[in-house]
Scaffold this motif. Structure first.
Motif, short mmCIF file in Angstrom:
data_model
loop_
_atom_site.label_atom_id
_atom_site.label_comp_id
_atom_site.label_asym_id
_atom_site.label_seq_id
_atom_site.Cartn_x
_atom_site.Cartn_y
_atom_site.Cartn_z
N LYS A 97 0.51 -0.96 0.17
CA LYS A 97 -0.03 -0.22 0.08
C LYS A 97 1.18 1.57 0.09
O LYS A 97 0.51 2.66 -0.62
N HIS A 98 1.46 1.26 0.43
CA HIS A 98 2.84 2.84 0.74
C HIS A 98 3.54 2.81 -0.79
O HIS A 98 3.49 3.42 -0.66
N TYR A 99 3.74 1.34 -1.01
CA TYR A 99 4.72 1.56 -2.52
C TYR A 99 2.87 2.02 -3.73
O TYR A 99 4.68 3.36 -4.83
N LEU A 100 2.30 1.81 -3.74
CA LEU A 100 1.55 2.18 -4.61
C LEU A 100 0.89 3.72 -4.13
O LEU A 100 1.14 4.77 -5.78
N GLU A 101 0.73 3.71 -3.04
CA GLU A 101 0.85 5.59 -3.45
C GLU A 101 1.88 6.17 -3.37
O GLU A 101 1.80 7.52 -3.61
N HIS A 102 3.52 5.65 -3.20
CA HIS A 102 4.57 6.20 -3.18
C HIS A 102 4.84 6.47 -5.07
O HIS A 102 4.92 7.66 -5.13
N MET A 103 4.24 5.16 -5.67
CA MET A 103 4.49 5.65 -6.94
C MET A 103 3.16 6.67 -7.10
O MET A 103 3.53 7.66 -8.21
N TYR A 104 1.92 6.52 -6.77
CA TYR A 104 1.25 7.65 -7.56
C TYR A 104 1.87 8.90 -6.80
O TYR A 104 1.83 10.28 -7.54
#
Length: 140
Positions: A97-104
């Motif tokens: 979840k953190h990775y996806l939010e970071h990417m976004y």
């Protein structure tokens, strides 16, 4: 706050929106579904993928946040969808979840892998840093 030992779920959303591009991909690949997104919540309000940046411009793709209530999913209301629920532990869930939010938050650094998608139709793997098409993104 989630208990670190608590089981969590990630949702893989495969779809066939019925767009010109998806119909073309279906014709080329024979696959019933040809778009895929990933969501961290069962309500699927936030689905991450590589797809259309703008609803009415099919050949301008990027890293996008999708929802059933807007964009391509809203425009093509007859979209066929299958949702797969994947169980994981809380640590992996929160890391993803953190990775996806970071990417976004840094979505300008990511691009649609047009060449990779074209070559995938010919069974040739083509990877370029920070470039993805939807299934390549979810797989990685």
């Amino acid at each position: 706050m989630h208990n670190k030992d608590q089981e969590q779920h990630i949702y893989i959303v495969v779809s066939q929106p019925g767009t010109i591009v998806s119909k073309l991909l279906k014709w080329i690949t024979g696959a019933e579904y040809n778009h895929v997104s990933i969501s961290m919540d069962s309500d699927l309000e936030k689905m991450y993928s590589f797809g259309r940046k703008f609803t009415y411009m099919p050949f301008w793709g990027s890293f996008v946040l999708e929802s059933p209530h807007n964009g391509t999913f809203k425009r093509f209301s007859e979209t066929k969808v299958v949702v797969m629920e994947v169980q994981t532990d809380a640590q992996k869930y929160h890391r993803m979840k953190h990775y996806l939010e970071h990417m976004y938050r840094r979505k300008d650094r990511y691009h649609y892998n047009y060449m990779g998608l074209f070559l995938a139709g010919l069974h040739i793997c083509y990877k370029k840093r920070n470039h993805y098409y939807c299934s390549e993104f979810v797989r990685d």
